[in-house]
Design a protein around this motif. Structure first.
Motif, PDB file in Angstrom:
ATOM      1  N   GLY A  25       0.836  -1.192   0.000  1.00  0.00           N
ATOM      2  CA  GLY A  25       0.000   0.000   0.000  1.00  0.00           C
ATOM      3  C   GLY A  25       0.870   1.241   0.000  1.00  0.00           C
ATOM      4  N   MET A  42      -4.242   3.375   8.126  1.00  0.00           N
ATOM      5  CA  MET A  42      -3.190   2.393   7.850  1.00  0.00           C
ATOM      6  C   MET A  42      -3.586   1.009   8.350  1.00  0.00           C
ATOM      7  SD  MET A  42       0.220   4.529   8.935  1.00  0.00           S
ATOM      8  CE  MET A  42       0.282   6.298   8.644  1.00  0.00           C
ATOM      9  N   MET A  46      -4.510  -2.042   5.720  1.00  0.00           N
ATOM     10  CA  MET A  46      -3.618  -3.201   5.733  1.00  0.00           C
ATOM     11  C   MET A  46      -4.390  -4.482   6.007  1.00  0.00           C
ATOM     12  SD  MET A  46       0.104  -2.283   7.306  1.00  0.00           S
ATOM     13  CE  MET A  46       0.704  -3.814   6.609  1.00  0.00           C
ATOM     14  N   LEU A  51      -2.529  -6.563   2.945  1.00  0.00           N
ATOM     15  CA  LEU A  51      -1.270  -6.095   2.387  1.00  0.00           C
ATOM     16  C   LEU A  51      -0.079  -6.722   3.113  1.00  0.00           C
ATOM     17  CD1 LEU A  51      -2.118  -2.288   2.068  1.00  0.00           C
ATOM     18  CD2 LEU A  51      -2.176  -4.009   0.242  1.00  0.00           C
ATOM     19  N   LEU A  54       3.039  -1.538   3.969  1.00  0.00           N
ATOM     20  CA  LEU A  54       2.468  -0.237   3.648  1.00  0.00           C
ATOM     21  C   LEU A  54       3.579   0.796   3.749  1.00  0.00           C
ATOM     22  CD1 LEU A  54      -0.953   1.205   4.641  1.00  0.00           C
ATOM     23  CD2 LEU A  54       1.091   2.601   4.928  1.00  0.00           C
ATOM     24  N   VAL A  89       4.905  -1.418   8.423  1.00  0.00           N
ATOM     25  CA  VAL A  89       4.739  -0.059   7.891  1.00  0.00           C
ATOM     26  C   VAL A  89       6.093   0.633   7.867  1.00  0.00           C
ATOM     27  CG1 VAL A  89       3.642   2.184   8.211  1.00  0.00           C
ATOM     28  CG2 VAL A  89       2.368   0.103   8.723  1.00  0.00           C
TER      29      VAL A  89
END
Length: 212
Positions: A25, A42, A46, A51, A54, A89
């Motif tokens: 992402g 977020m 996710m 995902l 990210l 992330v």
């Protein structure tokens, strides 16, 4: 093609690591400052899009806004990294090193440089409402799938926007969210879920946080 003067800051403008086949992402913004509303988006995207990673893309400046009071890029990147605890992330200001001024430049670079990754652009519903004002917004939609996350008070305006009408044929059902990274663009999805009324501008103006 409009470019900014390149700005290389070790550890700040580095592109995050990735591997072929990863679903990644892309969540861009000024993040002035980053707040719980950003973190909520977020977490939800996710989870809903399943995902693998990210990337938070901290922009040197928004072309549609006055950036005269914007804190330095490194300061905003470090502040975002300090707030984010999710292990998948990553926060980067790599657009500054490339001199990119617009989102379409970022996405074109990533999809050409890393063609075996599956990127998804993530935006709030308030951004969809103004998406038609973005430089080469149709090209953005043609390059990557887009996930739009609900924002308080922006849903009706977003879904009635010029971009939503133009891309109506490409909207996917919310229930197919885990497949979005594999969809051939143009493809977009509108995600309902937990909401926060926080915004960076409200924080700068001293507004108290609320969640919906």
């Amino acid at each position: 093609m409009t470019l900014r003067p390149p700005l290389r800051i070790p550890g700040i403008t580095t592109l995050p690591p990735s591997a072929p086949g990863m679903r990644i992402g892309l969540f861009g913004g000024s993040f002035n400052p980053i707040h719980d509303g950003h973190l909520l988006v977020m977490e939800e995207t996710m989870r809903r899009l399943e995902l693998d990673a990210l990337w938070v893309l901290v922009t040197p400046g928004n072309p549609l806004k006055n950036n005269s009071g914007l804190p330095p890029l490194a300061e905003r990147v470090r502040a975002a990294r300090a707030r984010i605890r999710h292990p998948r992330v990553r926060v980067t200001g790599f657009e500054a090193e490339k001199g990119f001024a617009y989102t379409w430049q970022t996405i074109r670079f990533l999809t050409r440089t890393l063609p075996d990754r599956r990127f998804v652009w993530i935006m709030g519903a308030d951004s969809l409402a103004d998406f038609h004002r973005w430089e080469r917004w149709r090209d953005i939609a043609a390059m990557v799938p887009i996930a739009v996350y609900v924002r308080p008070g922006a849903g009706r305006r977003a879904l009635a926007s010029r971009a939503a009408a133009t891309l109506d044929h490409a909207q996917h059902d919310e229930r197919t969210a885990p497949l979005l990274a594999y969809a051939r663009p143009p493809a977009w999805i509108y995600l309902q879920g937990r909401q926060s009324t926080l915004s960076s501008s409200s924080i700068r103006n001293g507004a108290p946080p609320r969640q919906a």
